[in-house]
Design an enzyme around this catalytic site. Structure first.
Site, short mmCIF file in Angstrom:
data_model
loop_
_atom_site.label_atom_id
_atom_site.label_comp_id
_atom_site.label_asym_id
_atom_site.label_seq_id
_atom_site.Cartn_x
_atom_site.Cartn_y
_atom_site.Cartn_z
N HIS A 113 4.24 2.46 13.23
CA HIS A 113 3.38 3.64 13.33
C HIS A 113 3.99 4.76 14.18
CE1 HIS A 113 -0.69 1.93 11.77
NE2 HIS A 113 0.35 1.51 11.05
N GLU A 143 -5.31 1.17 2.61
CA GLU A 143 -5.07 0.10 3.57
C GLU A 143 -5.12 0.59 5.01
OE1 GLU A 143 -2.91 -2.72 6.18
OE2 GLU A 143 -2.50 -0.60 5.79
N GLU A 144 -4.54 1.75 5.27
CA GLU A 144 -4.45 2.23 6.65
C GLU A 144 -5.82 2.52 7.27
OE1 GLU A 144 -2.03 2.08 8.53
OE2 GLU A 144 -0.17 2.24 7.39
N ASP A 150 6.10 1.32 6.72
CA ASP A 150 4.78 0.71 6.53
C ASP A 150 3.92 1.68 5.71
OD1 ASP A 150 2.28 -0.49 6.81
OD2 ASP A 150 2.02 0.14 8.90
N HIS A 196 0.82 -1.22 0.00
CA HIS A 196 0.00 0.00 0.00
C HIS A 196 0.85 1.27 0.00
CE1 HIS A 196 0.19 0.87 4.44
NE2 HIS A 196 0.27 -0.44 4.56
#
Length: 349
Positions: free
Chosen positions: A327, A227-228, A193, A76
Site C-alpha cells: 500500500h 476488493e480494496e 496489489d 482484483h
C-alpha cells in the site's frame, strides 16, 4: 499435462508486458470501468469468452475434465485511490482516501483528477506545509489525510476558479504507479496489489492455450473490482467448491516471505484459511521445489472474507508473490511472480 519451470521461462516477458499494460489504466475501487474494458478486450483477443456481473466482476470459465466440483480463482483489478472531499478557499483540493494507502508515501505524487463530465486535470499530492524555505515544520508536519492537499496544475486562486473547471466533491483522483521492471528482475510499482496477480491470470490464459492445458475441474478465473473496500468476492460464482485467492504476499516484521517467494497465507485478520487446501498447496510446493513460505498476515483481508460473509459454502485459500512495502511504493520479483504462476498450474491440474 504437467509443466515445469523451464517451460514457463519463456512466459516471463509476456507476464511483464501484461502487468505493465494493466498498470497503465487507472482503476481505484469504484472507478474500474476502464480496467474491466481493457481486460475484456485482452480476454477476447486470446479467444476466450467472459461474463461480467452487475457489480462489475469479470469471469472467464475454463472447461475442466470434471465439471461437477468447480474451482474459482480470484485476483482484483481495483486499486487504492483518492477522491475530492472539498475545495479549499485557495483552490487546493482536500481529499479522502479510497482503501488504505500509506498516506506519507503520497507526498509529492503526481495525480489525475477525473470529473463527471469526462475532463481530466493534473495535479500533485503535497503536504500543507511543503516549502522548506517557508515552513519550519516542512519536515515534521504530519502526512495524514487531513494534513495534505492536491495542488492543481491549473491557474486557480480560489474555490470559484476550481468550480469553473468542473471539479467537485466526489471526483476520483488517481496517482501515478511509477512502474519499473529492473534488469535484476524486480518489479517496482504502486498497485502490485493486485494488478500483478491480474497480470498472472492473463498470462495463464495464454499458457493454457499454447501448452494445451486443461484443468482437472471447471475453473472460474475471476477479476474482482471491489476488493480494496471489502466486498470484491461477494458476487463471485455461487457454485465454487474451492476459491484460490491470488493476491499479494506480505513481507516484514516476523514474517518469512521475501520478494522471490510464493507466499501461502495460513491466516489473516479474518482467521485461518482452509486447512486441507493450504496443506495441498504446501505439498505441491514441496513436490515441485518451489520457493514457497507459509505466513500469517496480521492486518490483511481478501476476497475470501467477502465470500464467507456472503454465505458461500466454499473452501478458500490464498497465495501470492511476496510484496514489500504494501500500500506504499511496493516491490516484488519475477521469481516470486513465476513461482506463483507455477503453483497455480500444479493446483488446477
Amino acid at each position: 499435462m504437467e509443466v515445469c519451470a523451464m517451460e514457463l521461462k519463456k512466459y516471463e516477458e509476456l507476464l511483464i508486458e501484461n502487468i505493465k499494460t494493466l498498470m497503465g489504466v487507472d482503476s481505484p475501487s469504484g472507478f474500474t470501468h476502464n480496467a474491466t474494458e481493457l481486460v475484456k478486450k485482452m480476454i477476447t483477443d486470446l479467444g476466450y469468452k467472459y461474463t461480467q456481473n452487475n457489480s462489475g466482476n469479470v469471469v472467464v470459465e475454463i472447461e475442466g475434465e470434471d465439471d461437477t466440483a468447480p474451482l474459482g480463482m480470484s485476483a482484483h483489478l481495483d486499486t487504492l485511490g483518492l477522491m475530492v472531499r472539498s475545495i479549499k478557499d485557495n483552490g487546493d483540493l482536500a481529499f479522502t482516501v479510497i482503501g488504505s494507502p500509506v498516506t506519507p508515501s503520497l507526498d509529492g505524487e503526481y495525480c489525475r483528477i477525473y470529473t463527471r463530465e469526462g475532463k481530466v486535470y493534473e495535479g500533485t499530492v503535497i503536504s500543507e506545509t511543503p516549502a522548506k524555505h517557508v515552513f519550519k515544520d516542512a519536515n515534521t508536519h504530519p502526512r495524514e489525510e487531513r494534513d495534505m492537499v492536491i495542488r492543481l496544475d491549473e491557474i486557480v486562486r480560489s474555490k470559484e476558479d476550481v468550480e469553473k473547471l468542473g471539479i467537485a466533491a466526489g471526483d476520483f483522483v488517481c496517482y501515478d504507479t511509477k512502474t519499473v521492471f529492473t534488469s535484476s528482475g524486480f518489479l517496482k510499482s504502486r498497485f502490485i496489489d493486485d494488478k500483478a496477480c491480474a497480470g498472472i491470470f492473463l498470462t495463464l490464459l495464454t499458457i493454457f492455450k499454447e501448452l494445451n492445458i486443461k484443468p482437472k475441474h471447471k475453473t472460474y478465473i475471476c477479476f474482482s473490482v471491489h476488493e480494496e473496500i471489502g466486498y470484491g468476492g461477494a458476487t463471485l460464482p455461487r457454485d465454487m467448491k474451492e476459491l484460490l485467492v491470488v493476491d499479494m504476499g506480505c513481507i516484514g516484521d516476523d514474517l518469512s516471505c521475501k520478494e522471490t517467494n510464493v507466499s501461502i497465507c495460513v491466516k489473516d485478520s479474518s482467521g485461518p484459511y482452509d486447512y486441507a487446501m493450504t496443506s495441498r498447496l504446501v505439498a505441491l510446493s514441496k513436490e515441485h521445489n518451489l520457493p514457497y513460505v507459509t505466513d500469517i498476515y496480521p492486518m490483511y483481508f481478501s476476497d475470501a472474507l467477502a465470500v464467507w460473509r456472503a454465505g458461500y459454502d466454499t473452501r478458500c485459500a490464498l497465495i501470492g508473490p511476496g510484496v514489500a512495502a504494501s500500500h506504499g511504493m511496493e516491490r516484488t520479483h519475477i521469481q516470486g511472480l513465476m513461482a506463483t504462476v507455477e503453483l497455480i498450474l500444479h493446483y488446477i491440474q
